[in-house]
Scaffold this motif. Structure first.
Motif, PDB file in Angstrom:
ATOM      1  N   PRO A  44       0.809  -1.226   0.000  1.00 57.14           N
ATOM      2  CA  PRO A  44       0.000   0.000   0.000  1.00 57.14           C
ATOM      3  C   PRO A  44       0.846   1.282   0.000  1.00 57.14           C
ATOM      4  CG  PRO A  44      -0.753  -1.520   1.698  1.00 57.14           C
ATOM      5  CD  PRO A  44       0.561  -2.018   1.219  1.00 57.14           C
ATOM      6  N   THR A  45       2.133   1.149   0.318  1.00 62.79           N
ATOM      7  CA  THR A  45       2.977   2.352   0.355  1.00 62.79           C
ATOM      8  C   THR A  45       3.494   2.742  -1.024  1.00 62.79           C
ATOM      9  OG1 THR A  45       5.061   1.143   0.722  1.00 62.79           O
ATOM     10  CG2 THR A  45       3.727   1.674   2.676  1.00 62.79           C
ATOM     11  N   LEU A  46       3.297   1.855  -2.001  1.00 64.04           N
ATOM     12  CA  LEU A  46       3.793   2.135  -3.353  1.00 64.04           C
ATOM     13  C   LEU A  46       2.894   3.144  -4.055  1.00 64.04           C
ATOM     14  CD1 LEU A  46       4.681  -1.495  -4.514  1.00 64.04           C
ATOM     15  CD2 LEU A  46       6.260   0.254  -3.652  1.00 64.04           C
ATOM     16  N   ASN A  47       3.515   4.017  -4.805  1.00 63.95           N
ATOM     17  CA  ASN A  47       2.781   5.010  -5.599  1.00 63.95           C
ATOM     18  C   ASN A  47       2.745   4.537  -7.053  1.00 63.95           C
ATOM     19  OD1 ASN A  47       1.484   7.298  -6.461  1.00 63.95           O
ATOM     20  ND2 ASN A  47       3.298   8.603  -6.390  1.00 63.95           N
ATOM     21  N   ARG A  77      -7.659   3.112  -1.612  1.00 61.39           N
ATOM     22  CA  ARG A  77      -6.959   4.029  -2.511  1.00 61.39           C
ATOM     23  C   ARG A  77      -7.727   4.211  -3.819  1.00 61.39           C
ATOM     24  NH1 ARG A  77      -0.519   4.188  -1.961  1.00 61.39           N
ATOM     25  NH2 ARG A  77      -1.030   6.001  -3.208  1.00 61.39           N
ATOM     26  N   THR A  78      -8.442   3.172  -4.222  1.00 60.44           N
ATOM     27  CA  THR A  78      -9.240   3.277  -5.455  1.00 60.44           C
ATOM     28  C   THR A  78     -10.707   3.605  -5.151  1.00 60.44           C
ATOM     29  OG1 THR A  78      -9.550   0.870  -5.400  1.00 60.44           O
ATOM     30  CG2 THR A  78      -7.742   1.711  -6.733  1.00 60.44           C
ATOM     31  N   GLN A  79     -10.985   3.984  -3.882  1.00 64.69           N
ATOM     32  CA  GLN A  79     -12.305   4.441  -3.435  1.00 64.69           C
ATOM     33  C   GLN A  79     -13.389   3.384  -3.627  1.00 64.69           C
ATOM     34  OE1 GLN A  79     -13.209   8.273  -5.146  1.00 64.69           O
ATOM     35  NE2 GLN A  79     -11.337   9.215  -4.326  1.00 64.69           N
ATOM     36  N   LYS A  80     -13.019   2.132  -3.481  1.00 67.55           N
ATOM     37  CA  LYS A  80     -13.987   1.036  -3.507  1.00 67.55           C
ATOM     38  C   LYS A  80     -14.318   0.694  -2.056  1.00 67.55           C
ATOM     39  CE  LYS A  80     -12.334  -0.734  -7.946  1.00 67.55           C
ATOM     40  NZ  LYS A  80     -11.736  -1.883  -8.662  1.00 67.55           N
ATOM     41  N   TRP A  81     -15.283   1.431  -1.517  1.00 65.17           N
ATOM     42  CA  TRP A  81     -15.521   1.425  -0.080  1.00 65.17           C
ATOM     43  C   TRP A  81     -16.087   0.114   0.448  1.00 65.17           C
ATOM     44  CZ3 TRP A  81     -12.557   5.125   0.926  1.00 65.17           C
ATOM     45  CH2 TRP A  81     -12.549   6.302   0.176  1.00 65.17           C
ATOM     46  N   GLN A  82     -16.974  -0.520  -0.290  1.00 67.38           N
ATOM     47  CA  GLN A  82     -17.591  -1.737   0.222  1.00 67.38           C
ATOM     48  C   GLN A  82     -16.596  -2.895   0.352  1.00 67.38           C
ATOM     49  OE1 GLN A  82     -20.397  -2.008   1.729  1.00 67.38           O
ATOM     50  NE2 GLN A  82     -20.144  -4.212   2.084  1.00 67.38           N
ATOM     51  N   PRO A 108      -4.455 -11.812   8.599  1.00 65.96           N
ATOM     52  CA  PRO A 108      -4.994 -10.459   8.775  1.00 65.96           C
ATOM     53  C   PRO A 108      -4.200  -9.396   8.022  1.00 65.96           C
ATOM     54  CG  PRO A 108      -3.832 -11.153  10.742  1.00 65.96           C
ATOM     55  CD  PRO A 108      -3.887 -12.353   9.848  1.00 65.96           C
ATOM     56  N   VAL A 109      -2.907  -9.636   7.817  1.00 64.78           N
ATOM     57  CA  VAL A 109      -2.078  -8.646   7.102  1.00 64.78           C
ATOM     58  C   VAL A 109      -2.515  -8.558   5.645  1.00 64.78           C
ATOM     59  CG1 VAL A 109       0.257  -8.026   6.392  1.00 64.78           C
ATOM     60  CG2 VAL A 109      -0.140  -9.003   8.665  1.00 64.78           C
ATOM     61  N   ILE A 110      -2.746  -9.721   5.036  1.00 61.96           N
ATOM     62  CA  ILE A 110      -3.208  -9.716   3.642  1.00 61.96           C
ATOM     63  C   ILE A 110      -4.581  -9.047   3.548  1.00 61.96           C
ATOM     64  CG2 ILE A 110      -3.930 -11.170   1.706  1.00 61.96           C
ATOM     65  CD1 ILE A 110      -1.816 -13.200   2.556  1.00 61.96           C
ATOM     66  N   GLN A 111      -5.471  -9.358   4.471  1.00 59.99           N
ATOM     67  CA  GLN A 111      -6.813  -8.761   4.455  1.00 59.99           C
ATOM     68  C   GLN A 111      -6.740  -7.235   4.628  1.00 59.99           C
ATOM     69  OE1 GLN A 111      -9.527 -10.245   3.668  1.00 59.99           O
ATOM     70  NE2 GLN A 111      -9.112 -12.428   3.951  1.00 59.99           N
ATOM     71  N   SER A 112      -5.936  -6.792   5.564  1.00 57.75           N
ATOM     72  CA  SER A 112      -5.806  -5.349   5.811  1.00 57.75           C
ATOM     73  C   SER A 112      -5.163  -4.640   4.627  1.00 57.75           C
ATOM     74  CB  SER A 112      -4.971  -5.114   7.078  1.00 57.75           C
ATOM     75  OG  SER A 112      -4.717  -3.738   7.263  1.00 57.75           O
ATOM     76  N   THR A 113      -4.120  -5.246   4.054  1.00 56.01           N
ATOM     77  CA  THR A 113      -3.444  -4.626   2.903  1.00 56.01           C
ATOM     78  C   THR A 113      -4.379  -4.521   1.712  1.00 56.01           C
ATOM     79  OG1 THR A 113      -1.330  -5.543   3.666  1.00 56.01           O
ATOM     80  CG2 THR A 113      -1.444  -4.817   1.379  1.00 56.01           C
ATOM     81  N   LEU A 114      -5.135  -5.566   1.469  1.00 57.46           N
ATOM     82  CA  LEU A 114      -6.102  -5.550   0.365  1.00 57.46           C
ATOM     83  C   LEU A 114      -7.152  -4.464   0.593  1.00 57.46           C
ATOM     84  CD1 LEU A 114      -6.887  -6.921  -2.268  1.00 57.46           C
ATOM     85  CD2 LEU A 114      -8.087  -8.682  -0.949  1.00 57.46           C
ATOM     86  N   ALA A 115      -7.600  -4.317   1.830  1.00 61.50           N
ATOM     87  CA  ALA A 115      -8.578  -3.278   2.157  1.00 61.50           C
ATOM     88  C   ALA A 115      -8.001  -1.884   1.910  1.00 61.50           C
ATOM     89  CB  ALA A 115      -9.010  -3.420   3.619  1.00 61.50           C
ATOM     90  N   GLN A 116      -6.729  -1.685   2.260  1.00 66.84           N
ATOM     91  CA  GLN A 116      -6.091  -0.380   2.050  1.00 66.84           C
ATOM     92  C   GLN A 116      -5.995  -0.043   0.555  1.00 66.84           C
ATOM     93  OE1 GLN A 116      -2.431   0.251   4.481  1.00 66.84           O
ATOM     94  NE2 GLN A 116      -3.100  -1.572   5.607  1.00 66.84           N
ATOM     95  N   LEU A 117      -5.722  -1.064  -0.259  1.00 68.00           N
ATOM     96  CA  LEU A 117      -5.653  -0.823  -1.709  1.00 68.00           C
ATOM     97  C   LEU A 117      -7.039  -0.446  -2.254  1.00 68.00           C
ATOM     98  CD1 LEU A 117      -3.235  -3.680  -2.814  1.00 68.00           C
ATOM     99  CD2 LEU A 117      -2.772  -1.229  -2.776  1.00 68.00           C
ATOM    100  N   TYR A 118      -8.089  -1.107  -1.757  1.00 67.98           N
ATOM    101  CA  TYR A 118      -9.443  -0.743  -2.196  1.00 67.98           C
ATOM    102  C   TYR A 118      -9.791   0.682  -1.739  1.00 67.98           C
ATOM    103  CZ  TYR A 118     -10.690  -5.371  -3.968  1.00 67.98           C
ATOM    104  OH  TYR A 118     -10.773  -6.524  -4.713  1.00 67.98           O
TER     105      TYR A 118
END
Length: 394
Positions: free
Chosen positions: A302-305, A339-344, A327-337
């Motif tokens: 998630p820190t990559l631009n 960034r692309t404003q996919k809230w659900q 949980p790390v994979i789940q949290s990281t995937l959520a952070q990427l969503y």
């Protein structure tokens, strides 16, 4: 013994001659300038015997005087030596107690009559530095260097004192001077390690890790940590001097063993990010994550631009399917969503991560997602929970 025998022979001879020629003594005439001496032969023989006896007696008296003088001198010398040792002993105690001035006075006083003043000069140098008298410290070190077999001891002591004063460049020069003759000395290696770390001399640090390990000065774990620290430091230097291209060239040239070290890989990614080479960083991360799903590497995504996060999301979705309870994979995937404003989907993955373990950051992220979904009360409740966790940590 020989002298007494010779004297006896002369006396006996004189008596024999005197007795034999008692009726025919004859005479001896000695003439020197205007002075003449006349005596009987018997008298001459007795005179010579008496003269020899007198010389022997004089020799005995002189020897006795000299022996008394030597004894007196030895007594005073031994007294001075005992006093010197006592002053040195007391001075060393004061040195360890931090009473620098008194320690220096006693140690230097003890060095005046000490058989081996080297230790006194070295200790006096430490005491002088304790008083911040650096010039005087160097004077004592110079005096110590003039003693026999003092090269290594003086160099090590000098380096230790210089390092305490943060004079690392000077300490390194001092150590390198003796390193050629004493490359395996354990104290030297330890001091070199500290100097290299303080001066960011990363390649030099890498070069002594094996000697440090061989001398049992560091454990295998410490050797690994030093290797990682040195490599990370070296990467920063290379990136600064040669840019992204030089950094990647250095990475390609590294042994496979080092490339498997996660901390070293993280350093590479961070240096690439500093130079806006996030795309290159992602490719390296992706290739490594396909070989091993390390949480430390996952957390970097998630820190990559990046211009397009879809490939990253696809990668993480496949990893989540394989390891749904991570949980790390789940949290990281959520952070990427996020960034692309996919809230659900972001909400779903944050909730999945929190169901496995509580995490303050994930609560804060989920509160933001709920706020974006206009669930204000739920967002406020989660924000308070996150704050509560901060307070509990404090």
């Amino acid at each position: 013994m020989i002298r007494l025998l010779l004297l006896a022979i002369v006396l006996v001879g004189g008596l024999i001659v005197g007795t034999t020629f008692a009726d025919q003594q004859g005479y001896v005439l000695i003439s020197v300038a205007n002075t003449t001496i006349e005596m009987s032969l018997t008298t001459l023989v007795l005179f010579i015997g008496a003269l020899i006896a007198g010389l022997f007696l004089l020799e005995m008296i002189v020897k006795r005087i000299l022996s008394v003088s030597n004894y007196t001198r030895g007594w005073f010398s031994a007294r001075h030596l005992r006093k010197a040792r006592y002053n040195t002993f007391k001075g060393m105690i004061k040195l360890h107690e931090g009473e620098w001035k008194e320690a220096e006075r006693l140690i230097t006083k003890g060095g005046r009559h000490n058989d081996f003043p080297l230790l006194n000069y070295l200790a006096a140098a430490e005491a002088a530095q304790g008083r911040q008298q650096i010039d005087l410290r160097d004077k004592y070190l110079q005096l110590a260097s003039e003693q026999d077999d003092s090269t290594l001891a003086v160099a090590l002591t000098s380096a230790k004192l210089q390092m305490r004063q943060k004079q690392y460049e000077l300490a390194l020069a001092t150590l390198q001077f003796v390193k050629v003759d004493y490359p395996r000395n354990p104290v030297l290696l330890e001091l070199l390690k500290e100097c290299y770390l303080a001066l960011n001399e990363w390649q030099a640090l890498k070069n002594i890790i094996h000697p440090l390990s061989k001398a049992n000065l560091i454990t295998d774990q410490q050797a690994l940590e030093l290797e990682e620290k040195a490599e990370c430091g070296l990467m920063a230097v290379i990136a600064t001097n040669k840019g992204t291209a030089g950094l990647l060239e250095h990475w390609d040239a590294l042994p496979k063993k080092l490339k498997k070290h996660i901390p070293i890989l993280i350093c590479l990614i961070q240096q690439l990010q500093i130079r806006k080479a996030d795309s290159e960083a992602y490719i390296i991360l992706r290739d490594n994550l396909k070989k091993r799903a390390d949480d430390r590497l996952v957390a970097l995504l998630p820190t990559l631009n990046l211009a397009d996060y879809h490939p990253v999301t696809v990668l993480l979705e496949s990893m989540a399917d394989y390891d749904v309870r991570n949980p790390v994979i789940q949290s990281t995937l959520a952070q990427l969503y996020m960034r692309t404003q996919k809230w659900q989907p972001a909400r779903e993955h944050f909730e999945a991560a929190l169901a496995i373990r509580e995490d303050m950051s994930d609560y804060a992220y989920l509160a933001r997602v709920l706020d974006k979904q206009n669930r204000k009360q739920a967002a406020a409740d989660l924000s308070r929970k996150a704050l509560t966790m901060v307070d509990d940590k404090g």
